[in-house]
Design a protein around this motif. Structure first.
Motif, mmCIF file in Angstrom:
data_model
loop_
_atom_site.group_PDB
_atom_site.id
_atom_site.type_symbol
_atom_site.label_atom_id
_atom_site.label_comp_id
_atom_site.label_asym_id
_atom_site.label_seq_id
_atom_site.Cartn_x
_atom_site.Cartn_y
_atom_site.Cartn_z
ATOM 1 N N ILE B 27 1.095 -1.196 -0.178
ATOM 2 C CA ILE B 27 0.089 -0.220 0.234
ATOM 3 C C ILE B 27 1.078 1.469 -0.044
ATOM 4 C CG2 ILE B 27 -1.915 1.220 1.474
ATOM 5 C CD1 ILE B 27 -2.803 -1.480 2.456
ATOM 6 N N LYS B 31 0.123 3.603 -3.140
ATOM 7 C CA LYS B 31 -0.738 4.424 -2.265
ATOM 8 C C LYS B 31 -0.942 5.431 -3.332
ATOM 9 C CE LYS B 31 1.114 6.919 1.312
ATOM 10 N NZ LYS B 31 0.868 7.473 2.699
ATOM 11 N N GLN B 32 0.105 6.555 -3.601
ATOM 12 C CA GLN B 32 0.276 7.706 -4.630
ATOM 13 C C GLN B 32 -0.492 8.034 -6.444
ATOM 14 O OE1 GLN B 32 3.024 9.624 -6.530
ATOM 15 N NE2 GLN B 32 1.901 11.708 -6.296
ATOM 16 N N TYR B 35 -3.865 6.470 -5.889
ATOM 17 C CA TYR B 35 -4.984 7.394 -4.911
ATOM 18 C C TYR B 35 -5.122 8.497 -6.535
ATOM 19 C CZ TYR B 35 -7.129 10.674 -2.122
ATOM 20 O OH TYR B 35 -8.172 12.368 -1.844
ATOM 21 N N SER B 36 -3.928 9.090 -6.981
ATOM 22 C CA SER B 36 -4.188 10.016 -8.027
ATOM 23 C C SER B 36 -4.891 9.512 -9.844
ATOM 24 C CB SER B 36 -1.676 10.534 -8.220
ATOM 25 O OG SER B 36 -1.838 11.023 -7.275
ATOM 26 N N TYR B 39 -8.324 9.860 -8.078
ATOM 27 C CA TYR B 39 -8.445 11.651 -8.279
ATOM 28 C C TYR B 39 -8.565 12.164 -9.367
ATOM 29 C CZ TYR B 39 -8.983 16.715 -6.329
ATOM 30 O OH TYR B 39 -9.322 17.744 -6.477
ATOM 31 N N ARG B 45 -12.675 14.255 -3.490
ATOM 32 C CA ARG B 45 -11.771 13.902 -2.101
ATOM 33 C C ARG B 45 -11.586 12.972 -2.065
ATOM 34 N NH1 ARG B 45 -5.565 14.481 -1.202
ATOM 35 N NH2 ARG B 45 -4.981 16.146 -1.901
ATOM 36 N N ASP B 46 -13.378 13.138 -1.127
ATOM 37 C CA ASP B 46 -13.604 11.891 -0.069
ATOM 38 C C ASP B 46 -14.575 11.035 -0.818
ATOM 39 O OD1 ASP B 46 -13.958 13.823 1.912
ATOM 40 O OD2 ASP B 46 -15.792 14.734 1.295
ATOM 41 N N GLU B 49 -10.769 9.055 -1.657
ATOM 42 C CA GLU B 49 -10.893 7.755 -0.831
ATOM 43 C C GLU B 49 -11.725 6.761 -0.611
ATOM 44 O OE1 GLU B 49 -8.714 8.129 2.442
ATOM 45 O OE2 GLU B 49 -8.382 10.813 1.225
ATOM 46 N N PHE B 52 -10.531 4.359 -3.415
ATOM 47 C CA PHE B 52 -9.744 3.782 -2.915
ATOM 48 C C PHE B 52 -9.363 2.856 -2.087
ATOM 49 C CE2 PHE B 52 -5.745 3.792 -0.293
ATOM 50 C CZ PHE B 52 -4.121 3.701 -1.173
ATOM 51 N N GLN B 53 -10.376 3.351 -0.843
ATOM 52 C CA GLN B 53 -10.412 2.131 0.333
ATOM 53 C C GLN B 53 -11.323 0.436 -0.449
ATOM 54 O OE1 GLN B 53 -11.907 3.655 3.536
ATOM 55 N NE2 GLN B 53 -13.275 2.192 3.799
ATOM 56 N N PHE B 56 -9.118 -1.257 -2.209
ATOM 57 C CA PHE B 56 -7.696 -2.604 -1.599
ATOM 58 C C PHE B 56 -9.135 -3.778 -1.055
ATOM 59 C CE2 PHE B 56 -4.682 0.597 -3.027
ATOM 60 C CZ PHE B 56 -2.968 -1.105 -2.612
ATOM 61 N N ILE B 57 -9.811 -2.917 -0.972
ATOM 62 C CA ILE B 57 -11.062 -4.401 0.051
ATOM 63 C C ILE B 57 -10.435 -5.704 -1.199
ATOM 64 C CG2 ILE B 57 -13.141 -4.732 0.663
ATOM 65 C CD1 ILE B 57 -13.499 -2.051 2.674
#
Lengths: 48, 194
Positions: B27, B31-32, B35-36, B39, B45-46, B49, B52-53, B56-57
């Protein structure tokens, strides 16, 4: 010749990384999740 | 201390074997980028998130279920999951259009939740209680007409039949009942607003 100046229309996002709380959640989720095999079946259990 | 130079494939193997620390490195390592990527598609942003979550789940569940078979291609695989979830997000958005508040016009300024919240319910019940007490102070004939009209929803014709007075008298009593209520409210500075 005229110069062209370009400005980024989007605000610069310097730190594009998820929140630490999100990462922590995932790591905790991973620790809590266990998969049990039983006769070709898989059962997921979440232990807190 | 975990070796941070291990390849993704090695870390994935370690993780499948039960090494939770391997996931942490994976991760941190990716992650960067992930996430990028999210995004850059959703610009929120929210939402990023959340996606992203969820990504990975899905990764965690797949790995723990032993369904992962793309050795050596961990990042492209995760990116594809993220990409699919971004598509899902926009599909959901099309079904339920989102109103964005961009400062010019807010849909929430013209629609509101008609239901009373807990505080307003409490105030409403107190106002009604105060009003009931005030009505008790009215002369008997006026109180009778007001109760029939307002609480029992009777017409002035029905009230006149029931009380044996003319419709005009019933109307007059109602009028005086309201005038007297207002007088008492003003005199005692009672606030009856919700």
């Amino acid at each position: 010749m005229a110069k062209f100046y370009f400005t980024s229309s989007k605000r610069e996002e310097k730190q594009l990384v998820p929140k630490q709380s999100t990462v922590d959640f995932l790591l905790n989720y991973s620790k809590a999740l266990s998969v049990i095999d039983y006769k070709n079946l898989k059962f997921e259990t979440l232990l807190n | 201390m975990k070796d941070y130079t291990l390849s993704d494939a090695h870390l994935v193997n370690d993780y499948i074997k039960g090494d939770e620390g391997a996931l942490s490195i994976l991760i941190e390592r990716h992650k960067q980028r992930i996430y990028s990527f999210i995004y850059s598609k959703v610009f929120d942003r929210d939402v990023s998130e959340d996606i992203f979550q969820d990504t990975f789940i899905k990764v965690i569940r797949t790995l723990k279920n032993g369904k992962y078979n793309e050795e050596g291609k961990f990042l492209p695989w995760v990116m594809r999951i993220a990409h699919n979830l971004v598509i899902d997000h926009f599909r959901k958005g099309n079904r339920m259009p989102k109103f964005e508040d961009n400062g010019e016009f807010s849909i929430f300024s013209v629609i509101s939740d008609g239901d009373l919240n807990a505080e307003k319910k409490l105030i409403k019940s107190q106002v009604e209680e105060d009003l009931r007490n005030l009505i008790q102070e009215l002369p008997e004939d006026q109180k009778e007409v007001l109760v029939m009209r307002m609480y029992r929803d009777m017409s002035f014709k029905e009230i006149s039949d029931k009380t044996g007075v003319s419709i005009n008298t019933a109307l007059g009593r109602m009028r005086y009942a309201l005038i007297n209520l207002r007088k008492v409210i003003e005199k005692n500075n009672i606030v009856l607003t919700n």
